[in-house]
Motif scaffolding. Structure first.
Motif, PDB file in Angstrom:
ATOM      1  N   LYS A   1     -57.476  47.568 -38.153  1.00 38.89           N
ATOM      2  CA  LYS A   1     -58.006  47.510 -36.792  1.00 38.89           C
ATOM      3  C   LYS A   1     -59.187  48.458 -36.648  1.00 38.89           C
ATOM      4  N   MET A   2     -60.182  47.993 -35.915  1.00 39.76           N
ATOM      5  CA  MET A   2     -61.332  48.833 -35.595  1.00 39.76           C
ATOM      6  C   MET A   2     -61.923  49.531 -36.813  1.00 39.76           C
ATOM      7  N   ALA A   3     -61.959  48.804 -37.921  1.00 44.04           N
ATOM      8  CA  ALA A   3     -62.551  49.406 -39.111  1.00 44.04           C
ATOM      9  C   ALA A   3     -64.076  49.386 -38.973  1.00 44.04           C
ATOM     10  N   GLY A   4     -64.732  50.398 -39.510  1.00 46.11           N
ATOM     11  CA  GLY A   4     -66.185  50.435 -39.488  1.00 46.11           C
ATOM     12  C   GLY A   4     -66.739  49.490 -40.530  1.00 46.11           C
ATOM     13  N   PRO A   5     -68.045  49.289 -40.501  1.00 50.19           N
ATOM     14  CA  PRO A   5     -68.656  48.431 -41.514  1.00 50.19           C
ATOM     15  C   PRO A   5     -68.332  48.910 -42.918  1.00 50.19           C
TER      16      PRO A   5
ATOM     17  N   LEU B   1     -67.865  47.208 -47.299  1.00 51.41           N
ATOM     18  CA  LEU B   1     -68.208  46.081 -48.154  1.00 51.41           C
ATOM     19  C   LEU B   1     -67.364  44.864 -47.840  1.00 51.41           C
ATOM     20  N   SER B   2     -66.074  45.069 -47.571  1.00 50.58           N
ATOM     21  CA  SER B   2     -65.216  43.916 -47.317  1.00 50.58           C
ATOM     22  C   SER B   2     -65.422  43.367 -45.904  1.00 50.58           C
ATOM     23  N   HIS B   3     -65.784  44.226 -44.960  1.00 46.89           N
ATOM     24  CA  HIS B   3     -66.105  43.753 -43.601  1.00 46.89           C
ATOM     25  C   HIS B   3     -67.475  44.287 -43.226  1.00 46.89           C
ATOM     26  N   PRO B   4     -68.530  43.519 -43.495  1.00 50.70           N
ATOM     27  CA  PRO B   4     -69.897  44.058 -43.336  1.00 50.70           C
ATOM     28  C   PRO B   4     -70.182  44.579 -41.922  1.00 50.70           C
ATOM     29  N   LEU B   5     -69.550  43.990 -40.918  1.00 49.46           N
ATOM     30  CA  LEU B   5     -69.767  44.485 -39.549  1.00 49.46           C
ATOM     31  C   LEU B   5     -68.498  45.111 -38.983  1.00 49.46           C
ATOM     32  N   GLY B   6     -67.545  45.408 -39.854  1.00 49.80           N
ATOM     33  CA  GLY B   6     -66.316  46.009 -39.372  1.00 49.80           C
ATOM     34  C   GLY B   6     -65.361  44.995 -38.777  1.00 49.80           C
ATOM     35  N   THR B   7     -64.298  45.537 -38.104  1.00 47.35           N
ATOM     36  CA  THR B   7     -63.303  44.649 -37.487  1.00 47.35           C
ATOM     37  C   THR B   7     -63.098  45.064 -36.041  1.00 47.35           C
ATOM     38  N   ASP B   8     -62.465  44.172 -35.271  1.00 47.01           N
ATOM     39  CA  ASP B   8     -62.227  44.502 -33.870  1.00 47.01           C
ATOM     40  C   ASP B   8     -60.826  45.078 -33.691  1.00 47.01           C
ATOM     41  N   ASN B   9     -60.413  45.160 -32.431  1.00 48.26           N
ATOM     42  CA  ASN B   9     -59.131  45.820 -32.158  1.00 48.26           C
ATOM     43  C   ASN B   9     -57.922  45.042 -32.662  1.00 48.26           C
ATOM     44  N   PHE B  10     -58.126  43.754 -33.029  1.00 53.36           N
ATOM     45  CA  PHE B  10     -57.019  43.004 -33.634  1.00 53.36           C
ATOM     46  C   PHE B  10     -57.160  42.933 -35.149  1.00 53.36           C
ATOM     47  N   GLY B  11     -58.164  43.618 -35.659  1.00 55.00           N
ATOM     48  CA  GLY B  11     -58.396  43.573 -37.093  1.00 55.00           C
ATOM     49  C   GLY B  11     -59.122  42.304 -37.537  1.00 55.00           C
ATOM     50  N   ARG B  12     -59.755  41.587 -36.568  1.00 54.50           N
ATOM     51  CA  ARG B  12     -60.489  40.375 -36.945  1.00 54.50           C
ATOM     52  C   ARG B  12     -61.874  40.758 -37.469  1.00 54.50           C
TER      53      ARG B  12
ATOM     54  N   PRO C   1     -69.408  50.359 -31.748  1.00 50.98           N
ATOM     55  CA  PRO C   1     -70.699  49.918 -31.230  1.00 50.98           C
ATOM     56  C   PRO C   1     -71.284  48.758 -32.038  1.00 50.98           C
ATOM     57  N   TRP C   2     -70.954  48.668 -33.320  1.00 48.19           N
ATOM     58  CA  TRP C   2     -71.520  47.602 -34.154  1.00 48.19           C
ATOM     59  C   TRP C   2     -71.121  46.208 -33.656  1.00 48.19           C
ATOM     60  N   TYR C   3     -69.976  46.128 -32.930  1.00 50.83           N
ATOM     61  CA  TYR C   3     -69.534  44.840 -32.403  1.00 50.83           C
ATOM     62  C   TYR C   3     -70.574  44.325 -31.396  1.00 50.83           C
TER      63      TYR C   3
END
Ligand code: ATP
Ligand code: MG
Lengths: 268, 262
Positions: A42-46, A48-59, A237-239
């Motif tokens: 959840k809420m991971a930052g950018p 390699l695996s998630h170039p723009l990070g993830t949201d509060n549900f880990g999407r 903020p990247w979202y």
């Protein structure tokens, strides 16, 4: 229309081609399922695996932006298609026949065009309810007057040109004159307006969905995501940034294209 | 029977309330070449448009009679009009740049009238179009057939327009300032071409011009129009030699001397 050596047109074409490529690929493949939740990230930052990070549900935000851009582009495209199709018929007939029909339809047109389109769209949404299809219909209807006016003006101009007069004189019927001779010749004038109309539709969809009266979950769209992202402006903020960037790129691409084609009258 | 007989034609435009044509009488016999001259705004084009059925009933009030082969163009139903005039009247306009549809191949446009008014097959139409293109002196008709209007010069375009008007061998060719936009040598070639078409096929020509010397090259008779009326008519050379009307005299005086004695 002079396209050669035209920086605006080239830049617009590059950006639009890029966005369309991303959207088209996104329709068949995204790195993650845009709706797949992942409790572990959840809420991971950018990264390699998630170039723009993830949201509060880990999407995965990148997958969601791609999908949202596609949805928004489709909505905008459908909106313009409705406005253009009806505008061609109405503007074509009134421009060609003129007379009292023309007067009445154009006054009606003015009446509709006098209101800001977002406001009218909100009224239509309030009447018919929210959701993707209602947005398309509401915006599409609102786009009709501007397209009708452009088509009408141009058809009326072409009608008096000699090639049209000689086609009529040879005995070509009205529909043949209108569809075979006149309408193809107004395409160069229409294209920039189509591009601007598309932009206005993107922005209208984004604002309405952002305000929560447009596309509803689970349907994605850039406006929807901007609405979601606003809750995490500080933590992620990247979202918001990436969603905003997608909107800007879409609009910028078509704006430059239209500019490169020699401007055009605003539609929508 | 006269090919065209116009009796007391009056045209008043609704938009301006002005009477642009104020009682014109005119006769054109089969095969006759008639020049219609007059200054700008005198009503030449409006008269020709009324004759060709191009004036929209909604935009102007028309009265009088315009008989084409005995049928009144002003009252006859639209479909009937189309059937008589489409194959019966060809028009060549002033501006070769706008007389052709920029998006359709030249050959296709030359054929158009055949497509609308004959049962010829595509091959036969093509044949006829190429023939017409040869007659009007377009170079390499097979190649020109495939070209778009912007690929032709002004003179070639006007030839293509003439080909498209004459391909069906109409009874009357209306030429509204057909050479005004062209330079002098091309102008003379086009006038020669029109004359040869007229003689060869017995096509009557109504040549509209503000230039008496152009009319003189092509037409055996002339009508002088001034402020919506015909003020003088007759054999071209007679009118030239002894103009009766004051306005005609001024028109003749306006021709540069060199041309006057050509
Ligand atoms: N569609 C129209 N609506 C209103 N007035 C018109 C229209 N067409 C022509 N007129 C007017 O009718 C008059 C005659 O015009 P017309 O075009 O016949 O002149 P013309 O003799 O052909 O002149 P030119 O040599 O400039 O072509 C002009 O005063 C013109 O302004
Ligand atoms: Mg004229």
């Amino acid at each position: 229309m002079k396209l050669r050596h035209n920086k605006n047109f080239t830049a617009g074409a590059v950006i639009t081609a890029f966005m369309l490529a991303v959207i088209l690929v996104g329709m068949v493949w995204t790195p993650y399922d845009p709706n797949a939740m992942n409790g572990a990230a959840k809420m991971a930052g950018p990264s390699l695996s998630h170039p723009l990070g993830t949201d509060n549900f880990g999407r995965d935000i990148f997958s969601r932006v791609v999908e949202g851009a596609g949805a928004t582009a489709l909505i905008a495209g459908a909106t313009v298609a409705i406005g253009l199709a009806a505008g061609l018929v109405i503007g074509g007939l009134t421009g060609y026949y003129g007379g009292w029909l023309d007067e009445i339809v154009m006054r009606l047109n003015d009446a509709v065009a006098a209101f800001p389109s977002i406001l009218l769209a909100l009224v239509l949404i309030a009447l018919f309810g929210q959701g993707k299809y209602n947005i398309i219909i509401a915006l599409g209807v609102l786009f009709v007057p501007s397209f009708a006016r452009i088509v009408r003006t141009e058809v009326a101009r072409q009608k008096s040109l000699d090639y049209v007069r000689s086609a009529r004189l040879m005995g070509a019927g009205d529909m043949r004159v209108l569809f075979r001779h006149i309408l193809p010749n107004i395409v160069p004038v229409l294209l920039p307006s189509v591009a601007i109309g598309f932009n206005n539709a993107v922005l209208a969809e984004a604002s309405m969905s952002y305000l929560g009266v447009g596309v509803q979950p689970p349907d994605a769209s850039l406006g929807r995501m901007l609405n979601e992202a606003q809750g995490y402006l500080l933590s992620a903020p990247w979202y918001a940034l990436s969603t905003g960037a997608a909107i800007i790129l879409l609009v910028l691409g078509f704006g430059l294209l239209s500019e490169g084609m020699g401007g055009g009258y605003g539609a929508g | 029977m006269a090919l065209v007989e116009i009796r007391d034609l009056r045209v008043r435009f609704h938009s301006t309330g002005k009477e642009a044509v104020r009682g014109v009488d005119m006769t054109i016999e089969p095969g006759q070449r008639l020049g219609l001259v007059g200054e700008s705004g005198s009503g030449k084009t409006v008269t020709a448009m009324a004759l060709s059925g191009l004036l929209q009933r909604g935009s102007a009030a028309l009265s009088g009679q315009v008989l084409f082969q005995g049928r009144d163009v002003l009252t006859c139903p639209r479909e009937e009009l189309r059937a008589i005039q489409g194959p019966g009247i060809g028009v060549v306009f002033q501006e070769p740049m706008t007389s052709l549809n920029p998006l359709i191949r030249v050959g296709c446009q030359v054929e158009e009238v055949l497509r609308l008014h004959t049962d010829l097959t595509a091959d036969q139409r093509r044949e006829r179009a190429l023939e017409a293109m040869v007659q009007v002196g377009l170079p390499e008709p097979e190649v020109t057939y495939e070209k778009y209007p912007h690929q032709l010069s002004g003179g070639q375009r006007q030839r293509a327009v003439i080909a498209s008007a004459m391909v069906i061998h109409p009874k009357l060719l209306i030429c509204d300032e057909p050479t005004t936009a062209l330079d002098v040598t091309v102008q003379i070639q086009i006038l020669r071409l029109l004359k040869s078409i007229s003689v060869r096929y017995g096509v009557a020509i109504l040549l509209i011009s503000h230039d008496l010397s152009v009319v003189r090259r092509l037409c055996e008779s002339v009508a002088v129009m001034y402020r919506g009326r015909i003020v003088e008519r007759g054999n071209t050379e007679d009118v030239f030699a002894s103009p009766q009307d004051d306005y005609t005299r001024r028109l003749i005086a306006a021709i540069p001397t060199r041309k006057r004695h050509e």
